[in-house]
Design a protein around this motif. Structure first.
Motif, PDB file in Angstrom:
ATOM      1  N   MET A 181       4.817 -63.728  -5.803  1.00 30.51           N
ATOM      2  CA  MET A 181       6.154 -63.237  -6.157  1.00 30.51           C
ATOM      3  C   MET A 181       6.107 -61.751  -6.523  1.00 30.51           C
ATOM      4  O   MET A 181       5.248 -61.340  -7.280  1.00 30.51           O
ATOM      5  CB  MET A 181       6.663 -64.047  -7.361  1.00 30.51           C
ATOM      6  N   GLN A 182       7.009 -60.986  -5.927  1.00 29.24           N
ATOM      7  CA  GLN A 182       6.984 -59.537  -6.164  1.00 29.24           C
ATOM      8  C   GLN A 182       7.987 -59.213  -7.281  1.00 29.24           C
ATOM      9  O   GLN A 182       9.170 -59.058  -7.036  1.00 29.24           O
ATOM     10  CB  GLN A 182       7.339 -58.810  -4.879  1.00 29.24           C
ATOM     11  N   THR A 183       7.481 -59.100  -8.469  1.00 30.94           N
ATOM     12  CA  THR A 183       8.373 -58.950  -9.613  1.00 30.94           C
ATOM     13  C   THR A 183       8.900 -57.523  -9.774  1.00 30.94           C
ATOM     14  O   THR A 183       9.795 -57.289 -10.560  1.00 30.94           O
ATOM     15  CB  THR A 183       7.655 -59.368 -10.911  1.00 30.94           C
ATOM     16  N   GLU A 184       8.322 -56.560  -9.012  1.00 29.74           N
ATOM     17  CA  GLU A 184       8.823 -55.175  -9.148  1.00 29.74           C
ATOM     18  C   GLU A 184      10.205 -55.012  -8.536  1.00 29.74           C
ATOM     19  O   GLU A 184      10.914 -54.064  -8.828  1.00 29.74           O
ATOM     20  CB  GLU A 184       7.832 -54.173  -8.536  1.00 29.74           C
ATOM     21  N   PHE A 185      10.565 -55.944  -7.673  1.00 24.71           N
ATOM     22  CA  PHE A 185      11.911 -55.924  -7.077  1.00 24.71           C
ATOM     23  C   PHE A 185      12.829 -56.871  -7.848  1.00 24.71           C
ATOM     24  O   PHE A 185      12.445 -58.012  -8.085  1.00 24.71           O
ATOM     25  CB  PHE A 185      11.862 -56.382  -5.610  1.00 24.71           C
ATOM     26  N   PRO A 186      14.004 -56.413  -8.213  1.00 25.80           N
ATOM     27  CA  PRO A 186      14.915 -57.348  -8.888  1.00 25.80           C
ATOM     28  C   PRO A 186      15.318 -58.507  -7.987  1.00 25.80           C
ATOM     29  O   PRO A 186      15.594 -59.602  -8.461  1.00 25.80           O
ATOM     30  CB  PRO A 186      16.121 -56.477  -9.253  1.00 25.80           C
ATOM     31  N   ILE A 187      15.339 -58.228  -6.668  1.00 22.60           N
ATOM     32  CA  ILE A 187      15.653 -59.302  -5.712  1.00 22.60           C
ATOM     33  C   ILE A 187      14.623 -59.259  -4.590  1.00 22.60           C
ATOM     34  O   ILE A 187      14.397 -58.211  -3.981  1.00 22.60           O
ATOM     35  CB  ILE A 187      17.069 -59.133  -5.112  1.00 22.60           C
TER      36      ILE A 187
END
Lengths: 231, 194
Positions: free
Chosen positions: A1-7
């Motif tokens: 999961m790429q948490t740096e992107f809000p979506i």
């Protein structure tokens, strides 16, 4: 999961209906949206823009694929977690959906009261402040029935932005606004993106917004066919 | 049915003219009528006699009138039907109101309000309607009882116990209506707002 992107969306598919009436509305959509940006989704009617918006906004169950919103996977998300996530979002509906028995100020306060973190006086001041920013300082105590279409829409925008949401989802938010009001709303959203890192995802055909968007996603028949940044 | 004493004796030949139905004894000031009645029951050997205090006799007669006499049973059914009709009417009012404001409830859900909060709104509305319905009902019933007491000289009055029990009943009925009406909230889907 790429948490740096809000979506962050990966391999998203979505269907409506069951059995023979089952129809696919979203096909293999994969994209990431950067924080603080204004992303606009365009496409013909029935292209899946609104479906994608509601899937990103935790308003619809994810059937297949992955949607990560503010670091939380929405596929199989529990209802209480979905409720908590929605408190960090702001929704601007085309039909404004204001509460008819509440004044403009009270409607905006509803957007703050869900957090239950401040006292009534602070809430009222914050609500009055955002309404003033949107040019409604003299309409605080008006019921929606006594407001024009554009004024109602600005109250709905104020309600969505009052609690400083992390992400704003909007569907044709400027459709009922005149040129100046629309420009004011877009400037406010852009400023929130720059100052607070608020991410905005919007469905619109308003050319006044398209030219100020950071990114334009084009959908056709449920497929993401173009991902561009305006010149 | 109201009849003359002669007709009564014709209808009930086992009864004799001049034989009392009730004998009223007055106890000395300060004496406990219940204790006196208990002592008398121990002394009197004729078990066909019922020896009771005035209050006990009144309570027994009230119970007889309410549970054995046709009028009491009819009134009892009237109360049950009244409560059921009240629940149905209140449910209709609440359910129509929920349906009329479905988009507003869906907006609450989209804003992150919990399902419990939304249920609370419907229950609050049910309770307000229950209380507002009780006020005119209480006023009319009190007026009717007062009027009937004046017209018949019967001891009819709205007692505090009666008022409290009807109020509690109204609240329970309103809460039930609210509980049924909340089922409509399931149709409030925030995804439909867009």
């Amino acid at each position: 999961m790429q948490t740096e992107f809000p979506i962050s969306i990966n391999g998203l598919n979505h269907w409506f209906g069951t059995a023979e009436a089952r129809k696919q509305a979203i096909y293999e959509v994969t994209l990431n949206i950067r924080p603080g940006t204004l992303t606009v989704m365009v496409g013909p009617s029935g292209s899946g823009k609104t479906t994608l918006l509601t899937l990103m906004g935790c308003l619809r169950d994810v059937q297949e694929g992955s949607v990560a919103l503010l670091g939380h996977e929405l596929h199989g998300v529990k209802e209480d977690m979905a409720t908590r996530l929605r408190r960090r979002l702001g929704f601007i509906f085309q039909a404004h959906n204001l509460h008819g028995s509440l004044t403009a100020l009270q409607n905006v306060r509803m957007g703050l009261q869900v957090h239950a973190t401040t006292d009534a006086a602070t809430e009222a001041r914050a609500a009055a402040h955002i309404l003033t920013l949107l040019g409604l300082a003299d309409r605080l105590d008006y019921l929606p029935a006594n407001l024009s279409g554009g004024q109602k829409q600005r109250v709905a925008i104020a309600r969505a932005l009052a609690a400083s949401p992390a992400v704003v989802f909007a569907d044709e938010p400027t459709a009922a606004l005149d040129r100046d009001s629309a420009a004011n709303v877009v400037s406010l959203l852009k400023r929130l993106g720059e100052v607070r890192g608020t991410t905005t995802v919007m469905v619109t055909h308003d050319s006044r917004i398209l030219e100020r968007a950071d990114r334009i996603l084009t959908l056709e028949d449920g497929r993401l066919v173009a991902d561009t940044a305006p010149a | 049915m109201i009849v003359s004493d002669q007709t009564f004796l014709t209808l009930f030949p086992a009864r004799r003219s001049g034989a009392p139905d009730h004998i009223l004894l007055q106890v000395r000031p300060g004496a406990d009528p219940v204790a006196v009645a208990a002592r008398l029951r121990g002394i009197v050997s004729d078990k066909t006699l019922r020896i009771r205090s005035y209050a006990e006799a009144g309570a027994a007669d009230l119970s007889y009138q309410q549970t054995k006499r046709p009028t009491g049973i009819i009134f009892g059914f009237g109360v049950i039907i009244g409560v059921l009709v009240g629940i149905v009417i209140l449910y209709q009012v609440l359910s129509t109101d929920v349906a009329d404001h479905l988009s507003e409830y869906a907006t609450f859900k989209a804003m992150g309000y919990s399902h419990r909060f939304i249920l609370g709104i419907v229950f609050e509305e049910a309770l307000i309607l229950g209380i507002l319905g009780f006020i005119p009902g209480f006023t009319i019933a009190t007026g009717l009882l007062t009027g009937m007491a004046m017209a018949t000289t019967l001891p009819l009055a709205m007692t505090s116990g009666m008022a409290v029990s009807v109020f509690v009943g109204s609240i329970v009925a309103a809460a039930l209506s609210g509980a049924f009406a909340t089922r409509r909230l399931a149709a409030a889907d925030p995804a439909d707002l867009f």
